[in-house]
Design a protein around this motif. Sequence first.
Motif, mmCIF file in Angstrom:
data_model
loop_
_atom_site.group_PDB
_atom_site.id
_atom_site.type_symbol
_atom_site.label_atom_id
_atom_site.label_comp_id
_atom_site.label_asym_id
_atom_site.label_seq_id
_atom_site.Cartn_x
_atom_site.Cartn_y
_atom_site.Cartn_z
ATOM 1 N N ILE A 101 69.588 33.165 117.227
ATOM 2 C CA ILE A 101 68.305 33.712 117.660
ATOM 3 C C ILE A 101 68.483 35.145 118.145
ATOM 4 O O ILE A 101 67.674 36.027 117.845
ATOM 5 C CB ILE A 101 67.688 32.828 118.756
ATOM 6 C CG1 ILE A 101 67.486 31.395 118.235
ATOM 7 C CG2 ILE A 101 66.370 33.411 119.239
ATOM 8 C CD1 ILE A 101 66.603 31.283 117.009
ATOM 9 N N TYR A 161 66.491 38.582 116.655
ATOM 10 C CA TYR A 161 65.593 39.435 117.433
ATOM 11 C C TYR A 161 66.204 40.782 117.807
ATOM 12 O O TYR A 161 65.472 41.726 118.115
ATOM 13 C CB TYR A 161 65.137 38.704 118.693
ATOM 14 C CG TYR A 161 64.080 37.663 118.409
ATOM 15 C CD1 TYR A 161 62.736 38.002 118.396
ATOM 16 C CD2 TYR A 161 64.431 36.342 118.120
ATOM 17 C CE1 TYR A 161 61.763 37.052 118.113
ATOM 18 C CE2 TYR A 161 63.474 35.389 117.840
ATOM 19 C CZ TYR A 161 62.130 35.751 117.836
ATOM 20 O OH TYR A 161 61.174 34.797 117.551
ATOM 21 N N ILE A 182 55.852 26.263 116.109
ATOM 22 C CA ILE A 182 56.920 27.193 115.706
ATOM 23 C C ILE A 182 57.385 26.882 114.294
ATOM 24 O O ILE A 182 57.632 27.782 113.476
ATOM 25 C CB ILE A 182 58.098 27.125 116.697
ATOM 26 C CG1 ILE A 182 57.670 27.654 118.075
ATOM 27 C CG2 ILE A 182 59.292 27.944 116.181
ATOM 28 C CD1 ILE A 182 58.702 27.451 119.165
ATOM 29 N N ARG A 233 58.047 29.613 111.676
ATOM 30 C CA ARG A 233 59.448 29.897 111.374
ATOM 31 C C ARG A 233 60.196 28.574 111.153
ATOM 32 O O ARG A 233 60.989 28.140 111.996
ATOM 33 C CB ARG A 233 60.116 30.695 112.497
ATOM 34 C CG ARG A 233 59.714 32.146 112.583
ATOM 35 C CD ARG A 233 60.068 32.965 111.341
ATOM 36 N NE ARG A 233 61.483 32.991 111.021
ATOM 37 C CZ ARG A 233 62.304 33.970 111.392
ATOM 38 N NH1 ARG A 233 61.846 34.990 112.106
ATOM 39 N NH2 ARG A 233 63.573 33.937 111.052
ATOM 40 N N PHE A 270 64.000 28.380 111.851
ATOM 41 C CA PHE A 270 64.487 28.228 113.224
ATOM 42 C C PHE A 270 64.617 26.750 113.594
ATOM 43 O O PHE A 270 65.646 26.298 114.094
ATOM 44 C CB PHE A 270 63.531 28.903 114.212
ATOM 45 C CG PHE A 270 63.665 30.397 114.294
ATOM 46 C CD1 PHE A 270 64.725 31.069 113.696
ATOM 47 C CD2 PHE A 270 62.725 31.150 114.986
ATOM 48 C CE1 PHE A 270 64.848 32.449 113.777
ATOM 49 C CE2 PHE A 270 62.835 32.531 115.085
ATOM 50 C CZ PHE A 270 63.898 33.175 114.474
ATOM 51 N N ILE A 290 64.130 31.052 121.608
ATOM 52 C CA ILE A 290 62.981 31.605 120.880
ATOM 53 C C ILE A 290 61.932 32.122 121.852
ATOM 54 O O ILE A 290 61.430 33.245 121.721
ATOM 55 C CB ILE A 290 62.376 30.537 119.943
ATOM 56 C CG1 ILE A 290 63.343 30.211 118.794
ATOM 57 C CG2 ILE A 290 61.032 31.013 119.379
ATOM 58 C CD1 ILE A 290 62.992 28.943 118.040
ATOM 59 N N GLU A 325 61.056 36.121 122.257
ATOM 60 C CA GLU A 325 59.726 36.633 121.940
ATOM 61 C C GLU A 325 59.176 37.486 123.079
ATOM 62 O O GLU A 325 58.594 38.548 122.855
ATOM 63 C CB GLU A 325 58.775 35.465 121.637
ATOM 64 C CG GLU A 325 58.984 34.820 120.292
ATOM 65 C CD GLU A 325 58.378 35.629 119.150
ATOM 66 O OE1 GLU A 325 57.361 36.318 119.364
ATOM 67 O OE2 GLU A 325 58.926 35.579 118.031
#
Length: 580
Positions: free
Chosen positions: A289, A293, A437, A441, A444, A511, A515
């Motif tokens: 993750i 990001y 989610i 995604r 993920f 996640i 975010e």
Amino acid sequence: MAVQKVADASPFRISELNPRDSISATPTPGFRHFLGTPTHSQRFRAFGVDPLASSSDHAKLRGLMQRLSRRMDADIKWPPHQVRSAERWENPFIPSGYTYLLQFIAHDLVHSAIPLSVAGGLGRGTSNARRTPLRLETLYGSGPVGSPHIYALDAPNDDRRTKLRLGRMRWKENEAATGCPFRDIARAQAENVTGIDRSIAGVRVALTEALVADPRNDDHAVMSQLTALFALLHNGLVDIIRRHEGHAGPNARFGAAYKRFLCARGALTAIYHNIIRNDLMRRVLHPAIHASYCSLGPQFIDRAEPAGNAASGDWEIPLEFSHGAFRFGHAMVRPEYQINDQSLHDLNNTLEKSSMNDPANMPLDETWMVQWSRFFEIHGSTPNFSRRIGPHLSDGLGNDQIFPAFDETQRVGLLYRDLLGASLAGMWSVDALIAEIASRRPDFIAMSRLLSDRAYRVEQLRGWLVSGRAYGALTDEDIETLSNDPPLPFFILFEAMQQTEGLRLGLLGSIIVSEVIFGALASAPQSVSGSSLADQLDLVSREFYLANVLQDIPDISSMAQLVEFTTEIAELRQAVPAFL
């Protein structure tokens, strides 16, 4: 993070409102829901009942959260790890200084007047006053004009307040030959109109007022020392800028001072963001993750545009972050800390060291002066390690003086507050959140059986709850409702324990945190993913000066480097007690 909930201004500010009153389903100003507002069927439930829809069942909800919190009192039997010198419950990959950097960041994202758990519902003093995320408002307040009490004179010949105020430490016994360096936050005495004086007559005046922008930054000794660290760095940056700027005449002195302040603030903010992105997040997030990001142009799923509405003042924080995922930092708090080479303090003692709780023993004495190589790995030092992340908190966070009981359960401590506050926030259920989610995604969710296989998830939760049911006297009905619909902050800790052996967050926790944190970073003008700190500092400097007055600042991408740089510019390498 360590001693206060993310949205709390103080655990002592108890609401006079009846927690049994009906609860609004609409988030209060400054808050929103992650991925949009969940529908009635998508919200968390206890015993099949939505807490927002039925306030008459809140007594039953409080009982359930009280019993779950007691189940979480049981120590976790952690597997061994590769670092043999560390205890099994310790996390050698996250030194304990990051626990308090997380708390500092929490204060920089959320500032509310009262805990949701105590208020009994949204809209009762629980609004979030932060409108510009991660801009160091928790350190700078409203600046020298709006918050003059936290600023000191820039220089002896300049009456502008642009440096952050600091206070002298004291020596516990006799005055030392080395004097009392400015190593504490500033503290002051205030006359109490009630006539109550907390001073020790003939011995010491009570310094009841912490002169900081955010009172939560004096929650405890380590938090106030971290705040002093950032203040020392800001003040050193002001001096660096002064040395590089041209000479201003008397009539230009006012403008020169504020340019200097704004440039130093911009530089410190850029350094802060660089550390969050490249140091802190790398340590606490699931590697897959973090890689997603931290890359150029990350694909955010929580908003149409990464920048959000921060520039217009409409930025809002998801409750699923503030009252859910980001509570993981509480599990990282150690039961005791080696503050410096001479001083070991337990958590209860650490929590009590503030102007609110122990004003007669302020300022902090030499036994509380943090030696930063004890909190971050610097030149091969062995720091205090944080606790592994899992559904268990150190006993000190159950301190009945810091976190007293406030309802009929008589449950004290921070853990119960976390669980109850989350239950009253109208948040997504874990199942619905995973499904949402997965629709955005799926890659993920596919990485984790705990997330992708609901039957397996329920089985794992049920097995853990049953294994320690004696701690909380959990009933069969309790176990079924919690394994099928766990409160989000509990599940985030459970997931970290199951997926990463408590060494970092699991996928769902990572996640949500990514975010919000990376989204907030993307909204900052100079914090551009992929650009170097040098480039960002150059942009900051050229907003105010023709030349780059920040060119001598090294590439600071970790807390260890920040401490080393601060040690140099504040001339603390030979400090007593040791700073580094």
